[in-house]
Motif scaffolding. Structure first.
Motif, PDB file in Angstrom:
ATOM      1  N   GLY A 195       0.831  -1.191   0.000  1.00 51.21           N
ATOM      2  CA  GLY A 195       0.000   0.000   0.000  1.00 51.21           C
ATOM      3  C   GLY A 195       0.862   1.236   0.000  1.00 51.21           C
ATOM      4  N   GLU A 196       0.283   2.338   0.442  1.00 47.77           N
ATOM      5  CA  GLU A 196       1.000   3.604   0.423  1.00 47.77           C
ATOM      6  C   GLU A 196       0.401   4.563   1.438  1.00 47.77           C
ATOM      7  OE1 GLU A 196       0.593   4.740  -3.641  1.00 47.77           O
ATOM      8  OE2 GLU A 196      -1.581   4.834  -3.546  1.00 47.77           O
ATOM      9  N   ILE A 197       1.191   5.529   1.834  1.00 42.59           N
ATOM     10  CA  ILE A 197       0.699   6.604   2.686  1.00 42.59           C
ATOM     11  C   ILE A 197       0.941   7.935   1.989  1.00 42.59           C
ATOM     12  CG2 ILE A 197       0.968   5.341   4.868  1.00 42.59           C
ATOM     13  CD1 ILE A 197       3.483   7.022   5.398  1.00 42.59           C
ATOM     14  N   ILE A 198      -0.092   8.784   2.043  1.00 43.78           N
ATOM     15  CA  ILE A 198      -0.061  10.080   1.363  1.00 43.78           C
ATOM     16  C   ILE A 198      -0.479  11.130   2.385  1.00 43.78           C
ATOM     17  CG2 ILE A 198      -0.958  11.409  -0.583  1.00 43.78           C
ATOM     18  CD1 ILE A 198      -1.917   8.482  -1.594  1.00 43.78           C
ATOM     19  N   ILE A 199       0.273  12.182   2.475  1.00 50.80           N
ATOM     20  CA  ILE A 199      -0.004  13.206   3.479  1.00 50.80           C
ATOM     21  C   ILE A 199      -1.424  13.740   3.300  1.00 50.80           C
ATOM     22  CG2 ILE A 199       0.900  15.150   2.137  1.00 50.80           C
ATOM     23  CD1 ILE A 199       1.571  14.607   5.874  1.00 50.80           C
ATOM     24  N   LYS A 200      -2.161  13.858   4.392  1.00 55.45           N
ATOM     25  CA  LYS A 200      -3.533  14.360   4.294  1.00 55.45           C
ATOM     26  C   LYS A 200      -3.534  15.782   3.750  1.00 55.45           C
ATOM     27  CE  LYS A 200      -6.166  11.419   7.325  1.00 55.45           C
ATOM     28  NZ  LYS A 200      -7.037  11.267   8.494  1.00 55.45           N
ATOM     29  N   GLY A 201      -4.544  16.055   2.953  1.00 53.89           N
ATOM     30  CA  GLY A 201      -4.592  17.329   2.243  1.00 53.89           C
ATOM     31  C   GLY A 201      -4.064  17.203   0.839  1.00 53.89           C
ATOM     32  N   THR A 202      -3.463  16.055   0.516  1.00 51.60           N
ATOM     33  CA  THR A 202      -2.961  15.777  -0.826  1.00 51.60           C
ATOM     34  C   THR A 202      -3.617  14.503  -1.326  1.00 51.60           C
ATOM     35  OG1 THR A 202      -0.804  16.796  -0.400  1.00 51.60           O
ATOM     36  CG2 THR A 202      -0.906  15.196  -2.184  1.00 51.60           C
ATOM     37  N   ASP A 203      -4.306  14.571  -2.434  1.00 50.24           N
ATOM     38  CA  ASP A 203      -4.836  13.362  -3.062  1.00 50.24           C
ATOM     39  C   ASP A 203      -5.190  13.668  -4.511  1.00 50.24           C
ATOM     40  OD1 ASP A 203      -7.724  14.134  -3.320  1.00 50.24           O
ATOM     41  OD2 ASP A 203      -7.707  14.030  -1.123  1.00 50.24           O
ATOM     42  N   LYS A 204      -5.496  12.635  -5.264  1.00 51.13           N
ATOM     43  CA  LYS A 204      -5.782  12.795  -6.688  1.00 51.13           C
ATOM     44  C   LYS A 204      -6.995  13.686  -6.929  1.00 51.13           C
ATOM     45  CE  LYS A 204      -3.805   8.443  -8.430  1.00 51.13           C
ATOM     46  NZ  LYS A 204      -4.093   7.223  -9.217  1.00 51.13           N
ATOM     47  N   GLY A 205      -8.012  13.563  -6.068  1.00 44.26           N
ATOM     48  CA  GLY A 205      -9.218  14.364  -6.249  1.00 44.26           C
ATOM     49  C   GLY A 205      -8.951  15.851  -6.107  1.00 44.26           C
ATOM     50  N   LYS A 206      -8.198  16.230  -5.082  1.00 44.61           N
ATOM     51  CA  LYS A 206      -7.877  17.647  -4.888  1.00 44.61           C
ATOM     52  C   LYS A 206      -6.997  18.163  -6.015  1.00 44.61           C
ATOM     53  CE  LYS A 206      -8.538  17.676   0.094  1.00 44.61           C
ATOM     54  NZ  LYS A 206      -7.961  17.841   1.422  1.00 44.61           N
ATOM     55  N   ALA A 207      -6.097  17.304  -6.493  1.00 43.81           N
ATOM     56  CA  ALA A 207      -5.240  17.714  -7.608  1.00 43.81           C
ATOM     57  C   ALA A 207      -6.074  17.961  -8.867  1.00 43.81           C
ATOM     58  CB  ALA A 207      -4.185  16.645  -7.871  1.00 43.81           C
ATOM     59  N   ILE A 208      -7.085  17.150  -9.082  1.00 44.31           N
ATOM     60  CA  ILE A 208      -7.964  17.347 -10.236  1.00 44.31           C
ATOM     61  C   ILE A 208      -8.687  18.688 -10.136  1.00 44.31           C
ATOM     62  CG2 ILE A 208     -10.135  16.521 -11.262  1.00 44.31           C
ATOM     63  CD1 ILE A 208      -9.002  13.648 -10.804  1.00 44.31           C
ATOM     64  N   HIS A 209      -9.170  19.036  -8.946  1.00 40.18           N
ATOM     65  CA  HIS A 209      -9.799  20.344  -8.757  1.00 40.18           C
ATOM     66  C   HIS A 209      -8.824  21.471  -9.106  1.00 40.18           C
ATOM     67  CE1 HIS A 209     -13.811  19.681  -6.984  1.00 40.18           C
ATOM     68  NE2 HIS A 209     -13.311  18.551  -6.510  1.00 40.18           N
ATOM     69  N   GLN A 210      -7.550  21.321  -8.703  1.00 43.04           N
ATOM     70  CA  GLN A 210      -6.562  22.352  -8.998  1.00 43.04           C
ATOM     71  C   GLN A 210      -6.353  22.511 -10.506  1.00 43.04           C
ATOM     72  OE1 GLN A 210      -3.731  20.688  -5.687  1.00 43.04           O
ATOM     73  NE2 GLN A 210      -2.936  22.697  -6.255  1.00 43.04           N
ATOM     74  N   VAL A 211      -6.250  21.375 -11.191  1.00 40.38           N
ATOM     75  CA  VAL A 211      -6.043  21.419 -12.642  1.00 40.38           C
ATOM     76  C   VAL A 211      -7.246  22.054 -13.342  1.00 40.38           C
ATOM     77  CG1 VAL A 211      -5.840  19.992 -14.723  1.00 40.38           C
ATOM     78  CG2 VAL A 211      -4.437  19.478 -12.712  1.00 40.38           C
ATOM     79  N   VAL A 212      -8.442  21.657 -12.943  1.00 38.19           N
ATOM     80  CA  VAL A 212      -9.657  22.190 -13.567  1.00 38.19           C
ATOM     81  C   VAL A 212      -9.746  23.703 -13.357  1.00 38.19           C
ATOM     82  CG1 VAL A 212     -12.186  22.185 -13.418  1.00 38.19           C
ATOM     83  CG2 VAL A 212     -10.929  20.024 -13.497  1.00 38.19           C
ATOM     84  N   ASP A 213      -9.449  24.157 -12.136  1.00 41.22           N
ATOM     85  CA  ASP A 213      -9.450  25.602 -11.871  1.00 41.22           C
ATOM     86  C   ASP A 213      -8.395  26.316 -12.714  1.00 41.22           C
ATOM     87  OD1 ASP A 213     -11.489  25.284 -10.058  1.00 41.22           O
ATOM     88  OD2 ASP A 213     -10.208  25.350  -8.274  1.00 41.22           O
ATOM     89  N   TYR A 214      -7.216  25.722 -12.809  1.00 40.31           N
ATOM     90  CA  TYR A 214      -6.117  26.319 -13.562  1.00 40.31           C
ATOM     91  C   TYR A 214      -6.488  26.497 -15.033  1.00 40.31           C
ATOM     92  CZ  TYR A 214      -1.305  26.978 -15.250  1.00 40.31           C
ATOM     93  OH  TYR A 214      -0.159  27.468 -15.832  1.00 40.31           O
ATOM     94  N   LEU A 215      -7.207  25.519 -15.585  1.00 35.72           N
ATOM     95  CA  LEU A 215      -7.581  25.561 -16.996  1.00 35.72           C
ATOM     96  C   LEU A 215      -8.869  26.340 -17.240  1.00 35.72           C
ATOM     97  CD1 LEU A 215      -6.785  21.868 -18.039  1.00 35.72           C
ATOM     98  CD2 LEU A 215      -5.458  23.921 -18.592  1.00 35.72           C
TER      99      LEU A 215
END
Length: 278
Positions: A195-215
């Motif tokens: 498995g994996e551990i990812i720091i809270k506040g960082t995930d694929k869903g939030k990154a998608i929101h950032q990309v969509v806003d950027y574009l």
């Protein structure tokens, strides 16, 4: 109207020892030619996606949202704090859980973890993330030793782990779950759990929101393709959420639709059904 397509890699775009099929490459290029955006959205770090850049993408989400690039320009990068990295390393070490530390352009990995990966068999009913790490060449992820990290520390975006007994994860889960998204892949090998551990506040869903806003697009324009539980936030975020036929049965519960498997060119067929590659 432009749509924006997010593609996981392992188990979605590729399978172990297989490249991306010609039909899927054609579909990606045709979608972009038709005015749509296509992004990689992967748990792999930036080093691990380099071999796929020849296909042509509008951007990359790497390290499960820890690194974002649009049109070749980095727009976001996160990292574990020294304190949280030490916390994770200490609890994994105490429980004899092997782990790596994934930076943007390199991966630091213990000898024991490498040996455990190499000792497994590709056809051993393993999940796509583990199979990928077994089958890909070492230099694809620019792997270095922990000793090299100690000599020259760099920011770490994500950690992956592997162990042989689920009880080894009892203390790590208890200690780390407040600070990290703790993902155990739900299809295991016969001998290992990973498995994996990812720091809270960082995930694929939030990154998608950032990309969509950027574009300057809308979340209603998003289409996401994934196969395993580390794609959950992406599947939940995207307006049209596609899980591969070979994907996790649990993840499929969150999907808008389930397409053909990666071996059956599921991405191609779903984009065709959506009318994006006519």
């Amino acid at each position: 109207m432009s749509r924006i397509i997010f593609l996981d890699i392992d188990g979605t775009l590729t399978m172990p020892d297989m490249g991306v099929s010609d039909k899927v490459i054609w579909a990606i290029n045709k979608a972009r030619e038709n005015g749509h955006y296509v992004f990689i959205c992967s748990g792999r770090n930036r080093a691990g996606v380099k071999s796929l850049e020849y296909i042509g993408f509008d951007g990359l989400i790497c390290s499960a949202g820890g690194y974002i690039e649009v049109n070749g320009q980095k727009i976001y990068e996160s990292a574990l704090s020294d304190e949280k990295l030490k916390l994770a390393r200490d609890v994994f070490d105490r429980n004899h859980v092997y782990y790596n530390m994934e930076a943007t352009h390199m991966t630091f990995q213990s000898k024991e973890m490498s040996e455990l990966f190499v000792s497994q068999r590709i056809n051993d009913n393993m999940n796509s993330e583990l199979q990928r790490m077994l089958s890909e060449e070492k230099d694809m992820f620019n792997i270095h030793s922990f000793e090299e990290y100690e000599q020259n520390p760099v920011p770490i975006q994500k950690m992956s782990f592997i162990c042989q007994n689920i009880s080894q994860l009892d203390e790590p889960k208890a200690v780390l779950s407040n600070d990290f998204n703790f993902v155990i892949h739900d299809i295991f090998s016969a001998k290992t759990i990973n498995g994996e551990i990812i720091i809270k506040g960082t995930d694929k869903g939030k990154a998608i929101h950032q990309v969509v806003d950027y574009l300057g697009l809308s979340m209603e324009d998003t289409i996401g393709f994934g196969d395993s539980m580390n794609d959950l936030q992406m599947i939940q975020a995207c307006h049209h959420a596609v899980v591969m036929g070979n994907g996790s049965s649990e993840l499929k519960q969150y999907a808008t639709t389930v397409c053909e498997s990666v071996k059956e060119d599921g991405i191609y067929h779903e984009l065709e059904r959506l009318g994006l590659i006519r």
